[in-house]
Motif scaffolding. Structure first.
Motif, PDB file in Angstrom:
ATOM      1  N   GLU A 603      -6.154   4.199  -7.833  1.00  0.00           N
ATOM      2  CA  GLU A 603      -7.233   3.216  -7.738  1.00  0.00           C
ATOM      3  C   GLU A 603      -6.885   1.891  -8.418  1.00  0.00           C
ATOM      4  N   ASN A 604      -5.911   1.917  -9.344  1.00  0.00           N
ATOM      5  CA  ASN A 604      -5.502   0.693 -10.030  1.00  0.00           C
ATOM      6  C   ASN A 604      -4.233   0.073  -9.441  1.00  0.00           C
ATOM      7  N   SER A 605      -3.769   0.554  -8.288  1.00  0.00           N
ATOM      8  CA  SER A 605      -2.491   0.078  -7.742  1.00  0.00           C
ATOM      9  C   SER A 605      -2.612  -1.349  -7.218  1.00  0.00           C
ATOM     10  N   GLU A 606      -1.473  -2.046  -7.138  1.00  0.00           N
ATOM     11  CA  GLU A 606      -1.446  -3.413  -6.639  1.00  0.00           C
ATOM     12  C   GLU A 606      -0.930  -3.423  -5.204  1.00  0.00           C
ATOM     13  N   SER A 607      -1.144  -4.525  -4.500  1.00  0.00           N
ATOM     14  CA  SER A 607      -0.722  -4.652  -3.100  1.00  0.00           C
ATOM     15  C   SER A 607       0.781  -4.868  -3.019  1.00  0.00           C
ATOM     16  N   LEU A 608       1.286  -4.776  -1.800  1.00  0.00           N
ATOM     17  CA  LEU A 608       2.718  -4.991  -1.561  1.00  0.00           C
ATOM     18  C   LEU A 608       3.138  -6.405  -1.952  1.00  0.00           C
ATOM     19  N   ILE A 609       2.241  -7.367  -1.741  1.00  0.00           N
ATOM     20  CA  ILE A 609       2.554  -8.757  -2.108  1.00  0.00           C
ATOM     21  C   ILE A 609       2.834  -8.866  -3.602  1.00  0.00           C
ATOM     22  N   SER A 610       2.011  -8.229  -4.405  1.00  0.00           N
ATOM     23  CA  SER A 610       2.221  -8.264  -5.861  1.00  0.00           C
ATOM     24  C   SER A 610       3.520  -7.575  -6.243  1.00  0.00           C
ATOM     25  N   LYS A 611       3.836  -6.477  -5.555  1.00  0.00           N
ATOM     26  CA  LYS A 611       5.081  -5.746  -5.819  1.00  0.00           C
ATOM     27  C   LYS A 611       6.289  -6.637  -5.578  1.00  0.00           C
ATOM     28  N   LEU A 612       6.263  -7.373  -4.438  1.00  0.00           N
ATOM     29  CA  LEU A 612       7.383  -8.254  -4.114  1.00  0.00           C
ATOM     30  C   LEU A 612       7.505  -9.368  -5.145  1.00  0.00           C
ATOM     31  N   ARG A 613       6.371  -9.932  -5.529  1.00  0.00           N
ATOM     32  CA  ARG A 613       6.373 -11.035  -6.491  1.00  0.00           C
ATOM     33  C   ARG A 613       6.951 -10.588  -7.836  1.00  0.00           C
TER      34      ARG A 613
END
Length: 677
Positions: A603-613
């Protein structure tokens, strides 16, 4: 009833047969070639119609592959009638093809399409008189307004055995037709159930089928000197020894005469010329085009971004719902982290794809794209191309497959090959999800549409430079003269736009639900196995990274990482590029799997965009975008390239050309971005 639908380009053939009620469209290819074959099935009364939409052809001279396919079908295939579709606003030009169809001695009906546009332009055609001059039934129809369709279908149902063509040629030609036909009648000669006049015409036009048939007969001994004498007479009269040219002039004269007899132009005002004076202006024309393209990419990003959050939330919620109901960790990971994360990452960009295809379809159907080709002709010449190359190149912004196929309109093989070699530089719709993902992650949100436009324009500029290099060092030949029809401006048909966007969306979803689904499963397996023995003294995040690094996917990435290290790529980015050879959308699916494993459903995970950044430096992102922009097209497009190029070795040259270009330009981009940041 099988009907061959024939007409010149831009006469509305496809729109006409699609407007027939209860139509069923089937798309395939003609045997042995990659030319698209459209078939429509429809029932009218008790008659079931099977329409074959033949490629648009200006004539039956076989100048292009499309014309060759049309001619071979008309001469060799079985069908019950020909439906010749004519643009009512361009009667004289369209009648040229009609004169050739009449010579085939097949059941023929003429549809005077775009009647609504003709009326708006003050053009009135006496269709009754036109029918009597041609000797076949002609009907005024409007595919857009569905006018005259019933009368046309009634005529097709009852079309009978074709009568002798009423076309009258010039006096010298008629004299020789009469001379040869009288001889054939006296000898009671019959060929393919043709009349003696039709057979005489084929002989004068040097038709190979009748010559090969006659050559082995005793009749040829008597006919040969008569025929040679007739040809010599025509050579002297026309000061020309090419019978194809002689008959071309004859057909042009006939078409002009028939149009003059049956046309009545009520008003002279030409709205098309008024619009062209602005859009084709020598100073403002190109800036207007660039502004329109900029606006299209702004819409693609800004409007397309609105439903992305909803789709992202929906995919996340669906993954969580599925994951909560599965106890087995391996199965849960396959479904949630592999299939849902991979396919979902691709589906996220469906709105952007639809907006891009809709924009291109509007520009094409209004008649504007042909004008841009004319407008850019002088600019393209500086790079060893000409304006006609623009159509395949701009089609490449949608998909490389139809772009490669549309390059066949270029008559010169070297012009065609140069154009095909740089089509991959025009970023196709499959690359759009990659761009949107990286622009969202690494560029300011407010200017994202501008950056997206800049990426597409940069790719096009790289392509033009590549074309110049190919022209100077590989395909050394002067380019052919540029001649192109500029169709009338017309309001885009909502049905045609809906059909175009619907087909593209269906293809995209089909790819996501089949090929990318399979690819996501393979990538998940390769990133999860073999199971490595994790050291006990590392954190959970480090353990996840350790597992990935020692998986099959990690092994492939690690093996090739040194090659791409000068571009700033780690093994994950390298793997994403390599999987993109199959299909560019798989790049996003691969990143979705690689950066979503383990905690995506938390539930606290970040999106793929945040992962790439978090994981990719800005300079690396720039180099990655450039590499994706240029390197080898997808597997399906590569197959079409091989078929259209004609020789497999050209595909090897394409791999070398695009890979070296991508590597060199990515390296330069990486160095510049590193310096600036």
């Amino acid at each position: 009833m099988k009907v061959a639908v024939v007409g010149q380009p831009n006469v509305g053939k496809s729109m006409l047969i699609n407007s027939i009620g209860n139509s069923n469209l089937k798309v395939g290819n003609f045997a042995g070639v990659t030319v698209e074959k459209k078939e429509v099935f429809a029932k009218f009364g008790e008659t079931e119609f099977h329409f074959i939409d033949l490629p648009g052809s200006y004539s039956l001279k076989e100048f292009s592959l499309d014309e060759r396919v049309t001619k071979e079908f008309l001469l060799n295939e079985e069908y019950d009638a020909i439906l010749n579709v004519i643009d009512s606003t361009q009667l004289e030009k369209n009648l040229y093809l009609t004169t050739q169809l009449l010579e085939l001695q097949k059941p023929l009906v003429v549809a005077l399409n775009l009647t609504d546009e003709a009326e708006e332009s003050g053009i009135w055609i006496n269709d009754g008189y036109l029918s009597s001059l041609l000797g076949v039934q002609t009907f005024k129809v409007s595919a857009k307004e569905k006018r005259g369709i019933s009368e046309l279908l009634d005529s097709l149902k009852s079309v009978g055995t074709p009568k002798e063509s009423k076309l009258i040629y010039s006096q010298p030609v008629e004299e020789e037709i009469l001379r040869i036909s009288n001889f054939l009648e006296e000898r009671d000669f019959k060929f393919q159930n043709l009349t003696s006049r039709a057979s005489a015409l084929k002989l004068l036009q040097n038709s190979p089928d009748i010559y090969s048939y006659l050559h082995d007969t005793l009749l040829w001994v008597e006919l040969s000197p008569i025929l040679q004498d007739s040809l010599n007479h025509l050579y002297i009269h026309f000061e020309e020894k090419n019978m194809e040219n002689i008959f071309s002039e004859e057909r042009i004269s006939i078409s002009r005469g028939i149009a003059k007899e049956t046309l009545n132009i009520l008003k002279k005002e030409n709205q098309t010329k008024n619009i062209d004076s602005i859009l084709l202006h020598k100073f403002w024309g190109i800036p207007i085009f660039l502004f329109l393209m900029w606006g299209l990419f702004q819409l693609t990003f800004e409007v397309g971004a609105i439903p992305m959050d909803w789709i992202d939330m929906g995919i996340g919620a669906f993954g969580e719902f599925v994951g909560n109901g599965i106890g087995n960790e391996e199965v849960r990971s396959l479904l949630v982290d592999g299939i849902i994360a991979g396919v979902g990452a691709v589906l996220l960009f469906l709105p952007n794809i639809l907006i891009l295809f809709l924009g291109i379809a509007i520009l094409e159907t209004t008649g504007y794209m042909s004008r841009v080709a004319f407008l850019l002709d002088g600019f393209f010449h500086k790079f060893g191309l000409h304006g006609k190359s623009f159509i395949p190149l701009v089609t490449g912004f949608g998909c490389s497959i139809p772009a490669y196929m549309s390059a066949r309109t270029l008559k010169s093989e070297k012009d065609r090959l140069i154009t095909m070699f740089i089509i991959g530089f025009m970023s196709c719709g499959a690359k759009l999800p990659v761009y949107v993902l990286f622009v969202s992650a690494f560029f300011p949100t407010g200017s994202a549409g501008n950056w997206l436009f800049a990426i597409y324009i940069t790719g096009a500029i790289f392509g033009l430079i590549g074309a110049k290099i190919l022209r100077l060092f590989v395909f050394k030949e002067s380019d052919e003269p540029f001649v192109m029809e500029l169709p009338k401006y017309r309001m885009p048909s909502l049905n045609l736009l809906w059909h175009t966007v619907y087909i593209q969306a269906l293809m995209y979803l089909k790819k996501a639900g089949t090929f990318i689904l399979f690819a996501s499963m393979v990538i998940w397996f390769a990133s999860n196995y073999p199971k490595a023995e994790i050291p006990k003294d590392i954190s959970s995040e480090e353990a996840l990274a350790y597992e990935l690094e020692h998986s099959y996917l990690g092994m492939v990435g690690k093996a090739t990482e040194p090659i791409f290290e000068p571009l700033g790529f780690d093994w994950k980015i390298t793997v994403a590029l390599e999987t993109g050879i199959a299909a560019k959308e798989v790049i996003v699916a691969t990143l979705g799997v690689l950066y979503s494993l383990g905690d995506e459903v938390d539930e606290n995970s970040e999106s793929l965009i945040s992962k790439l950044r978090e994981n990719i430096p800005f300079a690396t992102a720039v180099a990655f975008i450039i590499f994706v922009m240029i390197y080898i097209p997808c597997f399906a497009a590569s197959i079409v390239f091989i078929k259209e190029a004609g020789k497999k070795r050209y595909f090897g040259y394409l791999i070398i050309f695009t890979t070296l270009s991508a590597y060199a330009l990515s390296f330069i981009g990486y160095q510049i971005a590193s310096f600036l940041t």
